[in-house]
Design a protein around this motif. Structure first.
Motif, short mmCIF file in Angstrom:
data_model
loop_
_atom_site.label_atom_id
_atom_site.label_comp_id
_atom_site.label_asym_id
_atom_site.label_seq_id
_atom_site.Cartn_x
_atom_site.Cartn_y
_atom_site.Cartn_z
N VAL A 63 1.96 10.38 -6.11
CA VAL A 63 1.27 9.30 -6.84
C VAL A 63 2.11 8.90 -8.04
O VAL A 63 2.59 9.75 -8.80
CB VAL A 63 -0.13 9.76 -7.28
CG1 VAL A 63 -0.82 8.67 -8.08
CG2 VAL A 63 -0.97 10.15 -6.07
N GLN A 64 2.30 7.59 -8.22
CA GLN A 64 3.07 7.05 -9.32
C GLN A 64 2.12 6.44 -10.37
O GLN A 64 1.01 6.02 -10.04
CB GLN A 64 4.04 5.98 -8.82
CG GLN A 64 4.99 6.46 -7.74
CD GLN A 64 5.95 7.52 -8.23
OE1 GLN A 64 6.39 7.49 -9.38
NE2 GLN A 64 6.28 8.47 -7.37
N TYR A 65 2.60 6.36 -11.61
CA TYR A 65 1.79 5.77 -12.67
C TYR A 65 1.48 4.31 -12.38
O TYR A 65 0.41 3.81 -12.73
CB TYR A 65 2.51 5.90 -14.01
CG TYR A 65 1.79 5.20 -15.14
CD1 TYR A 65 0.69 5.80 -15.75
CD2 TYR A 65 2.20 3.94 -15.58
CE1 TYR A 65 0.01 5.15 -16.77
CE2 TYR A 65 1.52 3.29 -16.60
CZ TYR A 65 0.43 3.90 -17.21
OH TYR A 65 -0.24 3.27 -18.21
N LYS A 96 1.67 -0.71 -6.34
CA LYS A 96 1.01 -0.51 -5.06
C LYS A 96 -0.42 -0.02 -5.22
O LYS A 96 -0.80 0.55 -6.25
CB LYS A 96 1.81 0.49 -4.22
CG LYS A 96 3.20 0.01 -3.84
CD LYS A 96 3.88 0.97 -2.90
CE LYS A 96 5.23 0.43 -2.46
NZ LYS A 96 5.89 1.31 -1.47
N GLY A 97 -1.20 -0.25 -4.18
CA GLY A 97 -2.55 0.29 -4.11
C GLY A 97 -2.56 1.57 -3.30
O GLY A 97 -1.86 1.69 -2.29
N ARG A 98 -3.38 2.55 -3.76
CA ARG A 98 -3.53 3.81 -3.02
C ARG A 98 -4.96 3.89 -2.50
O ARG A 98 -5.90 4.01 -3.27
CB ARG A 98 -3.23 5.01 -3.92
CG ARG A 98 -1.75 5.25 -4.09
CD ARG A 98 -1.44 6.59 -4.68
NE ARG A 98 0.01 6.77 -4.72
CZ ARG A 98 0.72 7.37 -3.78
NH1 ARG A 98 0.10 7.91 -2.74
NH2 ARG A 98 2.02 7.48 -3.89
N ALA A 158 0.85 -1.19 0.00
CA ALA A 158 0.00 0.00 0.00
C ALA A 158 0.88 1.24 0.00
O ALA A 158 1.83 1.34 0.79
CB ALA A 158 -0.93 0.00 1.21
N ALA A 159 0.58 2.18 -0.89
CA ALA A 159 1.40 3.39 -1.01
C ALA A 159 1.15 4.32 0.17
O ALA A 159 0.03 4.41 0.69
CB ALA A 159 1.08 4.11 -2.32
N ASP A 160 2.18 5.01 0.61
CA ASP A 160 2.04 6.02 1.66
C ASP A 160 1.22 7.19 1.13
O ASP A 160 1.45 7.67 0.02
CB ASP A 160 3.40 6.51 2.13
CG ASP A 160 4.19 5.44 2.87
OD1 ASP A 160 3.56 4.47 3.32
OD2 ASP A 160 5.42 5.58 2.99
N SER A 195 -8.31 15.97 -6.81
CA SER A 195 -7.07 16.72 -6.85
C SER A 195 -5.88 15.80 -6.59
O SER A 195 -4.84 15.91 -7.25
CB SER A 195 -7.10 17.85 -5.83
OG SER A 195 -5.87 18.52 -5.76
N TYR A 196 -6.02 14.89 -5.65
CA TYR A 196 -4.94 13.99 -5.26
C TYR A 196 -4.55 13.05 -6.40
O TYR A 196 -3.37 12.84 -6.68
CB TYR A 196 -5.41 13.19 -4.04
CG TYR A 196 -4.40 12.22 -3.47
CD1 TYR A 196 -3.39 12.66 -2.61
CD2 TYR A 196 -4.47 10.86 -3.75
CE1 TYR A 196 -2.48 11.78 -2.06
CE2 TYR A 196 -3.56 9.98 -3.22
CZ TYR A 196 -2.57 10.44 -2.36
OH TYR A 196 -1.66 9.54 -1.83
#
Length: 415
Positions: free
Chosen positions: A88-90, A190-192, A81-83, A295-296
């Motif tokens: 944000v990465q592609y 990863k999942g966001r 899981a991404a912090d 926006s995120y």
């Protein structure tokens, strides 16, 4: 007599000799015994391993298995899981945790309106549950879906096997089991996570009334017209309904455990999962939350966004009008008693919502909604006596009190 004794001895010796020459006592016997012992030992070891991991029979083995499970979940959360504060990465995939009766259906319609590809329970409808390969298909309404159901446990395993994260076909993955969903992802893909929270008691009450009328729900067991014959207090007292509403729903889903098994350590872990990995939204701030989400993830520039917001965000989907439960009533107190962890988790989510406002300096400044509880009063012996103003006689001027000695200016003697 001596001859008879010798005959008995000879007979005994012959019996021993014959037994030593029997097939079972031949050179094959040691090999047979070793093989039998090895097979038996392997069977015992397998049975022991099965009993300690799958069917724990003692408290110690159960606790050990639980520790291994929690350790594995912590590893998956940390690596898969991404912090939330990292760019944000592609290669990342947006993962929306759909909490029942907390605006999840509106979010699905909204992002479909934005022409985004979703992964949800709709993905395996119209015969796509038998697809052998991962693909995107379009339904009759023009909405696009990946052919996996990530809202169910078996669907999550299927999504993992079909490499949903690596293929990056879904713009938003909708899930109901965030802890289990971490299996889909890995360190390179990863999942966001993001979600919308609602007050636990209000959410449960809404679900109780919704299930009485929701005959359009495709999920078996959701629609239950018999609930209309009960008051919510009767429903809560009925032991047969325990597994239906089973409090602390959100905390249990975050740590992947049954609500009855939760401990204070699980609440700590759930809060940390939220703090480090989730972008938090609130139902009472739906539009503001959606603005943050878009926006995120870089969706704020969608051409028809304002139209979709007006249709699905400002006008909630699947909203069911019902009688409210008053704070302090019997039903409220009964629900509060079985949602002790969720109530604390919700208060923490409101705090995170306020804190995460700093991540969006270009959005309108949010009005804080989380109020810290006032500090407890001091003990009586530490409280200062109240100051009672004294009345001054009319026309009498009372000079101010002199300053403390250390603040008085020492005058030089006159020369």
């Amino acid at each position: 007599e001596k001859g008879e004794e010798e005959e008995r001895i000879n007979t005994h010796q012959n019996m021993i000799t014959n037994s030593m020459q029997s097939p079972l006592s031949s050179s094959n016997k040691p090999r047979f015994s070793r093989t039998f012992l090895l097979i038996s030992l392997a069977a015992v070891c397998t049975l022991f391993a099965f009993s300690t991991t799958i069917l724990p029979s003692t408290t110690t083995s159960s606790q050990s298995s639980l520790r291994r499970s929690l350790s594995s979940l912590k590893f998956r959360i940390a690596n898969n899981a991404a912090d939330v504060t990292a760019p944000v990465q592609y290669s990342d995939t947006a993962v929306y945790w759909h909490i029942h009766k907390a605006g999840g259906t509106s979010m699905k319609r909204y992002y479909s309106c934005l022409d985004m590809v979703l992964s949800s329970h709709v993905g395996i409808t119209e015969g796509h549950e038998h697809d052998k390969y991962l693909q995107v298909w379009t339904n009759k309404d023009g909405y696009r879906y990946v052919n996996v159901d990530t809202t169910k446990e078996i669907g999550i395993l299927r999504a993992k096997s079909l490499k949903l994260a690596e293929r990056h076909l879904a713009d938003v993955v909708f899930v109901t089991y965030p802890a289990l969903t971490t299996h889909i992802f890995q360190q390179q893909f990863k999942g966001r996570f993001f979600t919308m929270f609602r007050h636990p008691i209000e959410r449960t009450v809404s679900e109780f009334y919704y299930r009485q009328v929701a005959n359009w729900e495709p999920v078996a067991g959701v629609f239950n017209p018999n609930l209309a014959q009960q008051t919510i207090e009767e429903w809560l007292r009925d032991a047969s309904n325990e597994n239906e509403w089973n409090g602390d729903f959100m905390t249990a889903k975050l740590v992947g455990k049954a609500a009855v098994e939760l401990t204070p350590d699980d609440l700590v872990m759930a809060k940390e999962f939220l703090r480090t990995k989730f972008l938090v939204g609130l139902v009472q701030r739906t539009e503001e939350s959606v603005d943050r989400f878009d926006s995120y993830f870089g969706w704020a520039g969608k051409a028809n966004r304002e139209q979709c917001k007006a249709e699905y965000v400002r006008t909630p989907v699947n909203k069911n009008e019902h009688q409210a439960v008053e704070n302090g009533s019997e039903a409220w107190n009964m629900l509060a008693a079985v949602n002790t962890y969720d109530l604390q988790l919700y208060a923490y989510a409101m705090q995170l919502f306020d804190e995460q406002a700093a991540m969006f300096p270009n959005l309108p400044k949010s009005i804080p909604i989380y109020q810290q509880p006032p500090p407890p009063p001091l003990p009586v012996e530490q409280q200062l006596p109240p100051v009672i103003p004294q009345e001054q006689p009319v026309g009498v001027s009372i000079p101010p009190p002199p300053p403390p000695v250390e603040q008085q200016v020492q005058q030089e003697p006159m020369t």
